[in-house]
Design an enzyme around this catalytic site. Structure first.
Site, mmCIF file in Angstrom:
data_model
loop_
_atom_site.group_PDB
_atom_site.id
_atom_site.type_symbol
_atom_site.label_atom_id
_atom_site.label_comp_id
_atom_site.label_asym_id
_atom_site.label_seq_id
_atom_site.Cartn_x
_atom_site.Cartn_y
_atom_site.Cartn_z
ATOM 1 N N CYS A 81 0.819 -1.223 0.000
ATOM 2 C CA CYS A 81 0.000 0.000 0.000
ATOM 3 C C CYS A 81 0.846 1.262 0.000
ATOM 4 O O CYS A 81 0.324 2.372 -0.031
ATOM 5 C CB CYS A 81 -0.975 -0.013 1.169
ATOM 6 N N CYS A 201 -13.846 -0.241 7.724
ATOM 7 C CA CYS A 201 -12.882 -0.821 6.780
ATOM 8 C C CYS A 201 -12.806 0.076 5.550
ATOM 9 O O CYS A 201 -13.824 0.615 5.116
ATOM 10 C CB CYS A 201 -13.324 -2.216 6.336
ATOM 11 N N SER A 202 -11.615 0.211 4.981
ATOM 12 C CA SER A 202 -11.480 1.054 3.796
ATOM 13 C C SER A 202 -12.267 0.459 2.632
ATOM 14 O O SER A 202 -12.547 -0.727 2.597
ATOM 15 C CB SER A 202 -10.011 1.227 3.413
ATOM 16 N N HIS A 328 -9.694 3.273 -1.269
ATOM 17 C CA HIS A 328 -8.300 2.836 -1.156
ATOM 18 C C HIS A 328 -7.894 1.964 -2.337
ATOM 19 O O HIS A 328 -7.838 0.750 -2.241
ATOM 20 C CB HIS A 328 -8.142 2.072 0.168
#
Ligand SMILES: [Zn+2]
Lengths: 380, 159
Positions: A81, A201-202, A328
């Site tokens: 990431c 949560c993304s 994301h």
């Protein structure tokens, strides 16, 4: 050595674009950043491309096939990431070193739906749900519960992070979602891995972001009005820690990067006006308040309770909506957060503008682990 | 990055156990579980002779201090304390939920992750630093594509 400046930077609105290819998404962002800089692909001396899903498939070159095969050097990179931040940093380094005067950095990702992570693969039998969980929501839940054991941080405090970032995203037209999520909605959403509910949560989205980086000489030539100075660029890997075989340590890798970044920029956390940090899960944001020095150790729960990190607070965090609501797209995230901070430093963030922003920080974490931090400064 | 569904699919579909494979007895779920199929299974760590760091699985060099060729096997304790956990409510298809994913510090060194069993998956019931013990049992009935059964380790509240 010359300072390095961002002359153009932009991102596509994050969403789901199954009809597009990865290079097409990257090309769109690249052209937007070039337009923002008032430059053409023919002006670029190198391309640094970050992508994870097609890490071995020459995405950078395929972006040039979409917008102009000028024959420049292309570096394709993957760093979990932290991929986008790594591509940006490689671009920065080539200008800083005096090798190039004008370069392009692109981060792009097309995501599937569903859970990331898991301890599958290899021989034998699946280990998920047998030797604990390797899913990302569980891994970051365990990291959050480590904070809970140390400081008594509550489920409600973790959930407040998500309330804040979803609120911020209602002011950002480029975020995946623009929906208010009150505390009870967040806490009563489907529990994924305690204490992370679904809204903590993304969001898995497709996305792309790009930046044009130039030398001081080139910046003066082009005009400094909207230029943003890169004050610090740091990349770290995780130093050894006792539990890191079974519990990725996102804290030490961030603390190490933060102290190096503050030193490079010649400033401290008290000088920073806004932060875009890696809220891949609500639990993670709490940890990083302390890891980045935005508050003392043990004060992160109080910080979210008192609204210090909300827009209008002492140090606004993730005014873009963050990974939790903006979305994301792994390889794009590290440049999209640079776009966000640069937009505030330029005074162009409209309804979510952090007033008088002069200095901002971006932070990403890739598990495995990598941490990328950039400190950006308003010029004009 | 993504979860590899390949071995999973095999598990979900199930395969016919061959007589030959079944005769070999249970296999260890990880290569650092020793004594599978005996009445004395245990977890094995590798300890650095320079700095004392304990690792799971064999290795040549120490990632803590960089020492080379100083690793020696050590039998890990079955006693430990709960360091951190999550209660997992959503996992991959076919995985029974909820379950507790636990991180346990073992007495004398070594940190291990596994399922915490024989306790309600309820945050009000789970206490940090609660004493737990390592127990060994069949790997929840999971078998590999050759039909082999496996022995796994679990944590449970200490008696
Ligand atoms: Zn050592």
């Amino acid at each position: 050595m010359s300072d390095v400046y961002i002359m153009g930077v932009d991102m596509i609105k994050f969403g789901r674009f199954p009809e597009k290819t990865v290079p097409q998404l990257g090309a769109t962002a690249a052209l937007m950043a070039l337009d923002d800089a008032g430059l053409k692909i023919q002006d670029m001396q190198a391309l640094y491309c970050g992508n994870l899903g097609q890490a071995s498939a020459m995405v950078g070159q395929r972006i040039l096939q979409e917008i102009g095969q000028t024959g420049i050097g292309v570096v394709n990179c993957a760093n979990a990431c932290a991929t986008g931040a790594t591509a940006f940093r490689e671009a920065w380094m080539s200008v800083k070193a005096g090798v190039n005067d004008v370069v392009l950095a692109v981060g792009v990702e097309q995501m599937g739906k569903g859970l990331l992570g898991g301890s599958g693969g290899g021989t034998g039998i699946p280990k998920e749900g047998l030797l604990g969980s390797g899913t990302m929501p569980a891994v970051f839940a365990e990291a959050g519960m480590e904070h809970a054991r140390q400081y008594g941080t509550t489920f409600e405090q973790f959930a407040k992070v998500s309330v804040k970032n979803h609120h911020h995203s209602t002011l950002n037209p480029k975020a995946m979602y623009q929906i208010e999520t009150p505390l009870e909605t967040v806490m009563n959403a489907e529990m994924i891995s305690y204490p992370n509910t679904k809204l903590m949560c993304s969001v898995n989205v497709d996305g792309a972001a790009a930046a044009v980086l130039v030398s001081e000489k080139k910046a003066r030539e082009l005009g400094m009005d909207r230029a943003v100075r890169v004050k610090a660029s740091v990349l770290t890997s995780d130093p050894y820690s006792d539990r890191d075989l079974v519990m990725p340590n996102v804290n030490d890798v961030t603390r190490r990067a933060a102290s190096q970044a503050y030193e490079m920029a010649g400033c401290g956390p008290e000088d920073i006006d806004l932060v875009e940090l890696h809220d891949c899960f609500a639990t993670a944001e709490i940890l990083h308040y302390e890891n980045l020095g935005l508050c003392k150790d043990g004060e992160a729960g109080r910080m979210i309770d008192e609204g210090e990190t909300a827009l209008g607070g002492r140090i606004p965090v993730n005014v873009s909506g963050g990974l939790l609501s903006k979305g994301h797209p792994l390889g794009a995230t590290g440049i999209a957060n640079i776009y966000e901070v640069a937009t505030h430093l330029r005074g162009e963030a409209d309804k979510r503008q952090v007033g008088g922003a002069k200095l901002g920080m971006t932070h990403v974490i890739g598990l495995g682990s990598a941490c990328g931090i950039h400190i950006l400064e308003k010029v004009a | 990055m993504g979860f590899n569904l390949e071995p999973f699919a095999t598990y979900l579909i199930g395969e016919i156990m061959s007589e030959e494979a079944a005769a070999t007895g249970p296999l260890p779920v990880v290569d650092w579980l020793k004594g599978a199929g005996t009445d004395d299974p245990y977890l094995e760590g590798h300890k650095c002779g320079e700095c004392g760091a304990v690792f799971l699985g064999e290795r040549d060099n120490c990632s803590s201090c960089g020492a080379r060729d100083k690793m020696s096997p050590t039998r890990l304790s079955t006693k430990g304390k709960l360091y951190s956990y999550s209660i997992v409510h959503r996992s991959f298809p076919g995985i029974e939920v909820p379950y507790i994913s636990a991180i346990v510090d073992l007495e004398g060194g070594g940190t291990v992750k596994g399922n915490l069993i024989n306790i309600d998956p309820d945050p009000a019931k789970i206490e940090f630093d609660m004493p737990v013990e390592v127990v060994f049992d069949d790997a929840l009935g999971r078998k590999d594509r050759d039909g082999n059964s496996y022995i796994s380790y679990f944590f449970q509240p200490a008696a």
